[in-house]
Scaffold this motif. Sequence first.
Motif, PDB file in Angstrom:
ATOM      1  N   UNK A  21       1.693  -0.370 -10.064  1.00 40.65           N
ATOM      2  CA  UNK A  21       1.097   0.825  -8.711  1.00 40.65           C
ATOM      3  C   UNK A  21       0.576   0.714  -7.200  1.00 40.65           C
ATOM      4  N   UNK A  22      -0.554   0.012  -7.678  1.00 45.26           N
ATOM      5  CA  UNK A  22      -1.040  -0.366  -5.990  1.00 45.26           C
ATOM      6  C   UNK A  22       0.157  -1.204  -5.358  1.00 45.26           C
ATOM      7  N   UNK A  23       0.423  -1.929  -5.761  1.00 48.29           N
ATOM      8  CA  UNK A  23       1.029  -2.783  -4.839  1.00 48.29           C
ATOM      9  C   UNK A  23       1.987  -2.139  -4.578  1.00 48.29           C
ATOM     10  N   UNK A  24       2.887  -1.301  -5.184  1.00 51.20           N
ATOM     11  CA  UNK A  24       4.289   0.055  -4.339  1.00 51.20           C
ATOM     12  C   UNK A  24       3.544   0.597  -3.718  1.00 51.20           C
ATOM     13  N   UNK A  25       2.690   1.470  -3.192  1.00 50.75           N
ATOM     14  CA  UNK A  25       1.871   2.476  -2.616  1.00 50.75           C
ATOM     15  C   UNK A  25       1.146   1.352  -1.711  1.00 50.75           C
ATOM     16  N   UNK A  26       0.779  -0.048  -1.626  1.00 53.34           N
ATOM     17  CA  UNK A  26       0.279  -0.489  -0.495  1.00 53.34           C
ATOM     18  C   UNK A  26       1.559  -0.735   0.267  1.00 53.34           C
ATOM     19  N   UNK A  55       9.075 -12.078 -12.349  1.00 52.26           N
ATOM     20  CA  UNK A  55       8.409 -13.017 -11.756  1.00 52.26           C
ATOM     21  C   UNK A  55       9.146 -13.913 -12.728  1.00 52.26           C
ATOM     22  N   UNK A  56       9.256 -14.921 -12.266  1.00 51.54           N
ATOM     23  CA  UNK A  56       9.696 -16.475 -12.818  1.00 51.54           C
ATOM     24  C   UNK A  56       9.674 -17.968 -11.924  1.00 51.54           C
ATOM     25  N   UNK A  57       9.202 -18.753 -12.217  1.00 47.75           N
ATOM     26  CA  UNK A  57       9.227 -19.861 -12.090  1.00 47.75           C
ATOM     27  C   UNK A  57       7.627 -19.969 -10.513  1.00 47.75           C
ATOM     28  N   UNK A  58       7.267 -18.557 -10.539  1.00 52.60           N
ATOM     29  CA  UNK A  58       5.828 -18.785  -9.898  1.00 52.60           C
ATOM     30  C   UNK A  58       5.962 -17.567  -8.689  1.00 52.60           C
ATOM     31  N   UNK A  59       6.861 -17.275  -8.801  1.00 54.44           N
ATOM     32  CA  UNK A  59       7.240 -15.828  -7.957  1.00 54.44           C
ATOM     33  C   UNK A  59       7.854 -14.775  -8.518  1.00 54.44           C
ATOM     34  N   UNK A  60       6.883 -13.689  -7.601  1.00 55.28           N
ATOM     35  CA  UNK A  60       7.851 -12.214  -7.979  1.00 55.28           C
ATOM     36  C   UNK A  60       9.099 -11.828  -6.883  1.00 55.28           C
ATOM     37  N   UNK A  91      10.360  -7.261   1.022  1.00 50.25           N
ATOM     38  CA  UNK A  91       9.762  -7.915   0.868  1.00 50.25           C
ATOM     39  C   UNK A  91       8.123  -7.716   1.142  1.00 50.25           C
ATOM     40  N   UNK A  92       7.759  -7.005   1.532  1.00 48.80           N
ATOM     41  CA  UNK A  92       6.397  -6.677   1.247  1.00 48.80           C
ATOM     42  C   UNK A  92       6.118  -6.103   0.202  1.00 48.80           C
ATOM     43  N   UNK A  93       6.891  -5.383  -0.821  1.00 51.48           N
ATOM     44  CA  UNK A  93       6.274  -5.422  -2.509  1.00 51.48           C
ATOM     45  C   UNK A  93       6.051  -6.356  -3.039  1.00 51.48           C
ATOM     46  N   UNK A  94       6.964  -7.526  -2.219  1.00 49.91           N
ATOM     47  CA  UNK A  94       7.297  -9.243  -2.881  1.00 49.91           C
ATOM     48  C   UNK A  94       5.525  -9.006  -3.180  1.00 49.91           C
ATOM     49  N   UNK A  95       5.040  -9.466  -1.352  1.00 51.10           N
ATOM     50  CA  UNK A  95       4.270  -9.832  -0.823  1.00 51.10           C
ATOM     51  C   UNK A  95       2.860  -8.763  -1.176  1.00 51.10           C
ATOM     52  N   UNK A  96       2.836  -8.096  -1.739  1.00 48.27           N
ATOM     53  CA  UNK A  96       1.570  -6.963  -1.967  1.00 48.27           C
ATOM     54  C   UNK A  96       1.465  -7.173  -3.849  1.00 48.27           C
ATOM     55  N   UNK A  97       2.343  -7.423  -4.868  1.00 41.20           N
ATOM     56  CA  UNK A  97       3.165  -8.122  -5.905  1.00 41.20           C
ATOM     57  C   UNK A  97       2.086  -9.941  -5.719  1.00 41.20           C
ATOM     58  N   UNK A  98       2.212  -9.833  -4.786  1.00 43.53           N
ATOM     59  CA  UNK A  98       1.385 -11.331  -5.172  1.00 43.53           C
ATOM     60  C   UNK A  98       0.294 -11.688  -4.782  1.00 43.53           C
ATOM     61  N   UNK A  99      -0.137 -10.565  -3.605  1.00 45.85           N
ATOM     62  CA  UNK A  99      -1.423  -9.954  -2.837  1.00 45.85           C
ATOM     63  C   UNK A  99      -2.352  -9.897  -4.323  1.00 45.85           C
ATOM     64  N   UNK A 100      -1.831  -8.083  -4.801  1.00 45.20           N
ATOM     65  CA  UNK A 100      -2.446  -7.544  -5.559  1.00 45.20           C
ATOM     66  C   UNK A 100      -3.136  -8.755  -6.996  1.00 45.20           C
TER      67      UNK A 100
END
Length: 107
Positions: A21-26, A55-60, A91-100
């Motif tokens: 939820x936080x990643x999508x909201x950010x 999440x697969x092979x080290x990546x969201x 791309x922004x969501x994927x970056x946020x998933x990695x960050x969160x």
Amino acid sequence: MPEFDPEKFEDKYVHYFQQLQRAYKNAFNTMNERYESDLIHGIDQQILNESEPFYEDGEFYVQLPDNPADRLTGIVVDDEKLETTLERYVDEIEAELHRVFGVDRPQ
């Protein structure tokens, strides 16, 4: 925050709902500041509501529903602008998933 566990991500809505939820909201907030509000709200509510993070092979990555452009109603936008904006949003969501989740994004 406890360390990210890829196996638990298979049951993500049980183990990681708040982080998702936080990643999508950010990502929404970032996109809403930079792009047309109507378009971002439309993408968020009519396309991304049916998206699925994996999440697969080290990546969201985010899988979109079939025919995302056909889902967007009530907003007049040309296909190229929609495609570019949607690509940027994902791309922004994927970056946020990695960050969160504290997972480094592969190069």
